[in-house]
Design an enzyme around this catalytic site. Structure first.
Site, PDB file in Angstrom:
ATOM      1  N   CYS A 111      12.161  16.107  -5.709  1.00 62.54           N
ATOM      2  CA  CYS A 111      12.382  15.396  -6.344  1.00 62.54           C
ATOM      3  C   CYS A 111      13.206  15.362  -7.650  1.00 62.54           C
ATOM      4  CB  CYS A 111      11.441  14.045  -6.045  1.00 62.54           C
ATOM      5  SG  CYS A 111      10.554  14.399  -5.032  1.00 62.54           S
ATOM      6  N   HIS A 258      12.740   8.623 -10.823  1.00 57.41           N
ATOM      7  CA  HIS A 258      12.305   9.039  -9.266  1.00 57.41           C
ATOM      8  C   HIS A 258      11.571   7.805  -8.652  1.00 57.41           C
ATOM      9  CE1 HIS A 258      11.480  10.963  -5.877  1.00 57.41           C
ATOM     10  NE2 HIS A 258      10.810  11.266  -6.594  1.00 57.41           N
ATOM     11  N   ASN A 288      10.469   5.690  -0.634  1.00 62.44           N
ATOM     12  CA  ASN A 288      10.499   7.762  -1.771  1.00 62.44           C
ATOM     13  C   ASN A 288      11.810   8.919  -0.488  1.00 62.44           C
ATOM     14  OD1 ASN A 288      10.918   9.890  -3.401  1.00 62.44           O
ATOM     15  ND2 ASN A 288       8.561  10.166  -3.114  1.00 62.44           N
TER      16      ASN A 288
HETATM   17  N1  COA Z   1      -3.407   3.520   4.885  1.00 60.36           N
HETATM   18  C1  COA Z   1      -4.541   2.847   4.449  1.00 60.36           C
HETATM   19  N2  COA Z   1      -5.705   4.223   3.763  1.00 60.36           N
HETATM   20  C2  COA Z   1      -4.908   4.982   3.450  1.00 60.36           C
HETATM   21  C3  COA Z   1      -3.807   5.096   3.508  1.00 60.36           C
HETATM   22  C4  COA Z   1      -3.318   4.069   4.528  1.00 60.36           C
HETATM   23  N3  COA Z   1      -1.880   4.658   4.875  1.00 60.36           N
HETATM   24  N4  COA Z   1      -3.960   6.550   3.179  1.00 60.36           N
HETATM   25  C5  COA Z   1      -4.634   6.633   2.440  1.00 60.36           C
HETATM   26  N5  COA Z   1      -6.095   5.818   2.789  1.00 60.36           N
HETATM   27  C6  COA Z   1      -7.681   5.376   2.081  1.00 60.36           C
HETATM   28  C7  COA Z   1      -8.185   7.062   2.552  1.00 60.36           C
HETATM   29  O1  COA Z   1      -8.645   7.887   3.307  1.00 60.36           O
HETATM   30  C8  COA Z   1      -9.084   6.941   1.410  1.00 60.36           C
HETATM   31  O2  COA Z   1     -10.249   5.898   1.258  1.00 60.36           O
HETATM   32  P1  COA Z   1     -11.649   6.814   1.659  1.00 60.36           P
HETATM   33  O3  COA Z   1     -11.776   5.973   0.117  1.00 60.36           O
HETATM   34  O4  COA Z   1     -12.669   6.027   2.944  1.00 60.36           O
HETATM   35  O5  COA Z   1     -11.795   8.191   1.749  1.00 60.36           O
HETATM   36  C9  COA Z   1      -8.262   5.692   0.325  1.00 60.36           C
HETATM   37  O6  COA Z   1      -7.533   5.063   1.333  1.00 60.36           O
HETATM   38  C10 COA Z   1      -7.894   5.976  -0.820  1.00 60.36           C
HETATM   39  O7  COA Z   1      -7.159   7.216  -0.979  1.00 60.36           O
HETATM   40  P2  COA Z   1      -6.806   7.619  -2.238  1.00 60.36           P
HETATM   41  O8  COA Z   1      -6.219   9.111  -1.949  1.00 60.36           O
HETATM   42  O9  COA Z   1      -7.421   7.556  -2.799  1.00 60.36           O
HETATM   43  O10 COA Z   1      -5.139   7.045  -2.102  1.00 60.36           O
HETATM   44  P3  COA Z   1      -5.082   6.607  -3.620  1.00 60.36           P
HETATM   45  O11 COA Z   1      -5.000   5.496  -4.806  1.00 60.36           O
HETATM   46  O12 COA Z   1      -4.666   7.864  -4.160  1.00 60.36           O
HETATM   47  O13 COA Z   1      -3.449   6.441  -2.696  1.00 60.36           O
HETATM   48  C11 COA Z   1      -1.291   7.788  -2.595  1.00 60.36           C
HETATM   49  C12 COA Z   1      -2.406   7.486  -1.786  1.00 60.36           C
HETATM   50  C13 COA Z   1      -0.494   8.985  -1.758  1.00 60.36           C
HETATM   51  C14 COA Z   1      -0.424   5.951  -2.276  1.00 60.36           C
HETATM   52  C15 COA Z   1      -1.192   7.912  -4.074  1.00 60.36           C
HETATM   53  O14 COA Z   1      -2.506   9.069  -4.490  1.00 60.36           O
HETATM   54  C16 COA Z   1       0.078   8.826  -4.815  1.00 60.36           C
HETATM   55  O15 COA Z   1       0.792   7.851  -4.781  1.00 60.36           O
HETATM   56  N6  COA Z   1      -0.242   9.843  -5.274  1.00 60.36           N
HETATM   57  C17 COA Z   1       1.475  10.407  -5.493  1.00 60.36           C
HETATM   58  C18 COA Z   1       2.575  10.447  -4.059  1.00 60.36           C
HETATM   59  C19 COA Z   1       3.949  10.821  -4.296  1.00 60.36           C
HETATM   60  O16 COA Z   1       4.588  10.022  -5.608  1.00 60.36           O
HETATM   61  N7  COA Z   1       4.214  12.008  -4.142  1.00 60.36           N
HETATM   62  C20 COA Z   1       5.981  12.201  -4.295  1.00 60.36           C
HETATM   63  C21 COA Z   1       5.659  12.574  -5.322  1.00 60.36           C
HETATM   64  S1  COA Z   1       7.282  13.425  -5.738  1.00 60.36           S
END
Ligand code: COA
Length: 331
Positions: A111, A258, A288
């Site tokens: 990215c 980004h 993204n």
């Molecule tokens: N829909 C519904 N629930 C979801 C889900 C989805 N698409 N993805 C994960 N969950 C659930 C998880 O299973 C978890 O459930 P639980 O509490 O029962 O275990 C809950 O939601 C929280 O998950 P978590 O991983 O803590 O969520 P989060 O707030 O961290 O959000 C991302 C997840 C991926 C959106 C976030 O971590 C993120 O944006 N990270 C950066 C990723 C990124 O930008 N990557 C590219 C970089 S260039």
């Protein structure tokens, strides 16, 4: 020496996939995705390739710059999802647009790729090796995504963006006293943390050795680790770039970041104590697109007249590697 971006362009696949469409594939909801990421929809390839999207974006950038492909010196394509391992995507683009005299090669910094490519081109142009460059970020991430994994399939999209960069011996000073060009860049990599966001290539399988483990061909991500990295590293490297350029947050008109997650961008703005209005976003409609997000957003802001000559812009990318960087430039 003045380095200026004189043309921008972008190209997106036609197919729009909404969060409601994803609800049919995985256990998720439009509400969850919008709240946690800010994404409502993304574009997904139905046959458009990384090279074809890149070539289309390049043609638009050249048209804006008033240049022909025959005049291009250097083509740098940033991608982590090329359709071919050989030849590189930049050579395919060279052929597709007819830039017969250009030198072309790819660069993969995920990215951060477009930003790293821009900084690489800047170094070539500053030293007089080349006079201009087409810089491209192009991705078809939909083939690297496991559409059964709700933790990743909701985030990514496909598309391409390009910028045409030109060097001139004369300096260009605007009415506001600012000089056009790149003021400063900061880049970093943290390979030790690379496992938090990865995607494997083919397993080793030769006449002499075969790996017996089945390697997943899809993106693997520890979302929270990436989130923590981005919210800590991005404001720090933007501040470092501004300090190096002897500028403050107030001296910046636009922060083109980004587009990974609205919450990451809001957190960066908060850390920098910068107004959110200075952070244009398009993630809600295209998700993204890795290396393509910065040039596509840049093109959008350029074409709608938001960015004007003399504006000071910070570009900042971050992603797999882990890689990160920030550049300060006067448009
Ligand atoms: N829909 C519904 N629930 C979801 C889900 C989805 N698409 N993805 C994960 N969950 C659930 C998880 O299973 C978890 O459930 P639980 O509490 O029962 O275990 C809950 O939601 C929280 O998950 P978590 O991983 O803590 O969520 P989060 O707030 O961290 O959000 C991302 C997840 C991926 C959106 C976030 O971590 C993120 O944006 N990270 C950066 C990723 C990124 O930008 N990557 C590219 C970089 S260039």
């Amino acid at each position: 020496m003045t380095i200026r971006i004189t043309g921008t362009g972008s190209a997106l696949p036609e197919k729009i996939v909404t969060n409601f469409d994803l609800q049919e594939l995985v256990e998720t909801s439009d509400e969850w995705i919008q709240k946690r990421t800010g994404i409502a929809q993304r574009r997904v390839s139905t046959g458009e390739t990384v090279s074809a999207l890149a070539a289309e974006a390049c043609k638009r950038a050249l048209e804006m710059a008033g240049k022909t492909a025959a005049e291009v010196d250097l083509i740098l394509v940033a991608t982590c999802s090329p359709e071919l391992l050989l030849p590189c995507c930049a050579c395919q683009v060279q052929d597709l647009i007819g830039a017969a005299d250009a030198v072309a090669f790819d660069l993969n910094a995920a990215c951060s790729g477009f930003l790293f490519a821009l900084n690489t081109a800047n170094a070539y142009l500053q030293t007089g090796i080349y006079k201009n460059a087409l810089i491209v970020g192009s991705e078809v991430l939909s083939k690297l995504v496991d559409w059964k994994d709700r933790g990743t399939c909701i985030l990514f999209g496909d598309g391409a963006g390009a910028a045409f960069v030109e060097a001139s011996e004369e300096t260009c000073t605007y009415e506001n006293g600012r000089r056009a060009g790149m003021e400063c860049m900061v880049q970093g990599s943290d390979g030790a943390k690379g496992r938090v966001l990865s995607c494997a290539e083919r397993a080793l399988n030769s006449a002499f050795y075969a790996e017996d483990e089945t390697i997943s061909p899809y993106i693997q991500m520890d979302g929270q680790a990436v989130y923590k990295f981005a919210t800590k590293q991005v404001p720090a490297c933007i501040q470092q770039a501004l300090d190096k350029a002897e500028r403050t947050v107030e001296d910046v008109d636009w922060f083109i970041l980004h587009q990974a997650n609205v919450r990451i961008i809001e957190s960066v703005a908060k850390h920098l104590k910068a107004e959110m209005a200075k952070f244009p976003m398009n993630i809600h409609k295209i998700g993204n697109m890795s290396s393509a997000t910065i040039p596509v957003l840049l093109d959008e802001c350029n074409r709608n007249g938001m960015i004007k000559r003399g504006d000071r812009i910070v570009l900042s990318g971050f992603g797999a590697g882990l890689t990160y960087g920030a550049s300060v430039l006067v448009w």
